[in-house]
Enzyme design. Sequence first.
Site, PDB file in Angstrom:
ATOM      1  N   THR A 127      24.358 -23.046 -20.520  1.00  0.00           N
ATOM      2  CA  THR A 127      24.807 -23.689 -19.292  1.00  0.00           C
ATOM      3  C   THR A 127      26.071 -24.515 -19.537  1.00  0.00           C
ATOM      4  OG1 THR A 127      22.603 -23.766 -18.366  1.00  0.00           O
ATOM      5  CG2 THR A 127      24.077 -25.518 -17.688  1.00  0.00           C
ATOM      6  N   GLY A 152      14.975 -25.510 -18.680  1.00  0.00           N
ATOM      7  CA  GLY A 152      14.972 -26.147 -17.370  1.00  0.00           C
ATOM      8  C   GLY A 152      13.632 -26.634 -16.873  1.00  0.00           C
ATOM      9  N   GLY A 180      16.293 -23.010 -12.210  1.00  0.00           N
ATOM     10  CA  GLY A 180      16.170 -23.992 -13.303  1.00  0.00           C
ATOM     11  C   GLY A 180      16.486 -25.402 -12.837  1.00  0.00           C
ATOM     12  N   THR A 227      21.526 -29.635 -20.268  1.00  0.00           N
ATOM     13  CA  THR A 227      21.352 -28.241 -20.677  1.00  0.00           C
ATOM     14  C   THR A 227      20.081 -28.160 -21.507  1.00  0.00           C
ATOM     15  OG1 THR A 227      22.223 -26.388 -21.958  1.00  0.00           O
ATOM     16  CG2 THR A 227      22.903 -28.582 -22.678  1.00  0.00           C
ATOM     17  N   GLY A 228      19.308 -27.127 -21.279  1.00  0.00           N
ATOM     18  CA  GLY A 228      18.062 -27.012 -22.029  1.00  0.00           C
ATOM     19  C   GLY A 228      17.070 -26.181 -21.254  1.00  0.00           C
TER      20      GLY A 228
HETATM   21  N1  ASP Z   1      18.912 -25.465 -18.044  1.00  0.00           N
HETATM   22  C1  ASP Z   1      19.181 -24.080 -17.750  1.00  0.00           C
HETATM   23  C2  ASP Z   1      18.036 -23.482 -17.009  1.00  0.00           C
HETATM   24  O1  ASP Z   1      16.901 -23.726 -17.362  1.00  0.00           O
HETATM   25  C3  ASP Z   1      19.435 -23.255 -18.951  1.00  0.00           C
HETATM   26  C4  ASP Z   1      20.466 -23.766 -19.915  1.00  0.00           C
HETATM   27  O2  ASP Z   1      20.693 -24.967 -20.025  1.00  0.00           O
HETATM   28  O3  ASP Z   1      21.074 -22.926 -20.582  1.00  0.00           O
HETATM   29  O4  ASP Z   1      18.276 -22.709 -16.110  1.00  0.00           O
END
Ligand code: ASP
Length: 356
Positions: free
Chosen positions: A222, A276, A252, A273-274
């Site tokens: 993300t 979700g 997410g 980011t993580g």
């Molecule tokens: N947070 C994003 C999601 O869960 C994914 C990511 O951070 O890459 O959609």
Amino acid sequence: MFKRLLLPVAFLALGSAATSKAAVYEKDSVAQKVRYVMVIHGGAGTILKSSMTPEKEAAYKAGLTKALQAGYAVLSKGGTSVDAVEAAVEVMEDNPLFNAGKGAVFTNEGRNEMDAAIMNGKTLQAGAVAGVTTIRNPITAARAVMDKSQHVMMVGPGAEKFAKQAGCEIVDPSYFYTEDRWKSLQKVKAADSTQMQLDHDSAVHKPATKLGIENKDHKFGTVGAVAVDKAGNLAAATSTGGMTNKKFGRIGDSPIIGAGTYANNATCAISCTGWGEFFIRLVVAKTVSDLMEYKGMSVEAASAEMIMKQVPQLGGDGGLIAIDKEGNIAMPFNTAGMYRGTVTADGKIEVAIYKN
Ligand code: ASP
């Protein structure tokens, strides 16, 4: 590297200063403290130098630098933080290396369904789109929802119809295709067709259990930006393709105001980011803001509380970027690395990928 920047310049000049100079040091350290104006991320995860080629590393760093330059160009001319975060995120959406816009990951059905959000810390206005498949830059559509509608979030075909009316560029879904992400989907499906995978992962995510998760080898792609402008106003923006092999309609944390994205002049601006699902359940971004507002914590302490303690305790992983009105920043991540970068008020750009 970033820690080093926080040291006051006066520290070096004074060296082993006499006590009488201590007060001067105190004063100078406040006056000369590095003031950041923007922080960006391009995802966190198991990003190891050992598994990166020099060419790929250089490409990521160039991508981050270009995004920071776009944001700084707005801020240095006295533009708003909202314009700056939109500009920086747009650059990363157009870069296929990042999981947002061109280069978004594929759903289980082989589609690219994207989410994005933007928030103005001065007014607490916000805009978000989710599950969109034809908007070239989802962040511009989120901005349009904020500026040109009475709503905060729009999803799917409705959001696309609105974005078209608002003048956003509409493309054929095939525009978002990249071979790398297509191959990732095939790999995940071959391994276990029911599981999701975060961008760049080498292994799939197993469902969360009460005690946590079974797979800790995650990467997230993300993108996000947070900024403070010359008027002292904060803004945050986040954009994503979500998770590889996600189920149809899965949304997410990124477009959910308070979970993956939040900005409030009274506290800070945040982009996460993580994994979700964990960030939604912990309402991470708004909780960082609340810890500052109601517990008097610094941006650094509040961000660390969520990323280094609450998220991993629940079994999730990832990182966030945050900035407050004074230009203090936080970039914690509980993974091996996070694509990230900063720019200071005087235009100094720094980018980093690994832990140190
Ligand atoms: N947070 C994003 C999601 O869960 C994914 C990511 O951070 O890459 O959609």
